[in-house]
Design an enzyme around this catalytic site. Structure first.
Site, short mmCIF file in Angstrom:
data_model
loop_
_atom_site.label_atom_id
_atom_site.label_comp_id
_atom_site.label_asym_id
_atom_site.label_seq_id
_atom_site.Cartn_x
_atom_site.Cartn_y
_atom_site.Cartn_z
CB SER A 147 2.05 1.80 -3.72
OG SER A 147 3.41 2.64 -3.77
CE1 TYR A 160 -1.15 5.33 -0.67
CE2 TYR A 160 1.07 4.71 -1.00
CZ TYR A 160 -0.04 4.86 -1.64
OH TYR A 160 -0.27 4.35 -3.04
#
Length: 255
Positions: A147, A160
């Site tokens: 990400s 995350y």
């Protein structure tokens, strides 16, 4: 997805894409099938979505199969490979795409949140690779979906982002470890992608704000990510390993 017999770079290959019933995973499954691969479409809960992905693959002339296993629980990797073995006798391409979010700043994330997001996003890929190495053929490909949140401080996604940082380090280590077998290992880091897991994009203002992060002034589409994964999965990506490919449309270049 349109089948193009002149571009069947993955003909005869078998791929497994975790979390491919929807979103980015679905686009990756469709793209690999378009290149000629037989694709394992993994899902955890949404059987209808996975069936739709498989139908789209077959309608376009590709082939695949679905397998349902939950990630982030004890024995998840063993269960996944047991389900895979019912359909195939070896693997050429593994895409670790499945992931969950854990929004929150450092003071907001609970231990349960933390354990869950690390179990799915970091621990599961680790053991999926470990237990899949006997099935992964020499010259194979591993692509881990990371990400863009690892590029800059992102306080609202603290846990995350940490899982994706762990996945990127694992990518680097595996590339060195598996190079002797001709296996490439890379990560792909999307920016903001328009999928049904981002319902907030229905708000025009919010979507415009997200688009403004990219130099192209738009949000990404799942196909933007899938095309890069297909390159890495093909023989064209044979000399690329241990890399984290940014697929964010130049997001944050001015920061």
């Amino acid at each position: 997805m349109e089948k193009d017999d002149t571009m069947q770079r993955l003909h005869g290959k078998t791929a497994l894409v975790t979390g491919s019933g929807r979103g980015i995973g679905r686009a990756i499954a469709l793209r690999l099938a378009a290149e000629g691969a037989r694709v394992g479409i993994h899902y955890a809960a949404d059987e209808t979505a996975a069936a739709k992905t498989l139908a789209a693959v077959e309608e376009a002339g590709g082939s695949g199969f679905t397998l349902r296993t939950e990630l982030g629980v004890p024995g998840d990797a063993d269960a996944l490979w047991a389900a895979f073995d019912e359909h195939a006798d070896g693997l050429d391409i593994l895409v670790n795409n499945a992931g969950v979010a854990a929004p929150g700043t450092i003071d907001q994330v609970t231990e349960d949140d933390y354990d869950r997001v690390f179990a799915v996003n970091a621990k599961a890929p680790f053991f999926i690779v470990q237990k899949g190495l006997s099935r992964l053929r020499d010259g194979g490909r591993i692509v881990n979906i990371s990400s863009g949140v690892t590029k800059v401080a992102f306080p609202g996604m603290t846990a995350y982002a940490a899982t994706k940082g762990a996945l990127e380090v694992l990518t680097l280590t595996l590339a060195q470890t598996l190079g002797s077998r001709g296996i490439t290992v890379n990560a792909v880091s999307p920016g903001t992608i328009e999928t049904d897991i981002h319902p907030w994009m229905a708000d025009a203002g919010a979507k415009a704000a997200a688009a403004a992060f990219s130099v192209f002034n738009r949000v990404g589409q799942p196909e933007d990510v899938a095309d890069v994964v297909a390159f890495l999965a093909s023989s064209d990506g044979r000399w690329v390993t241990g890399q984290n490919i940014d697929v964010s449309g130049g997001s944050g270049l001015g920061i």
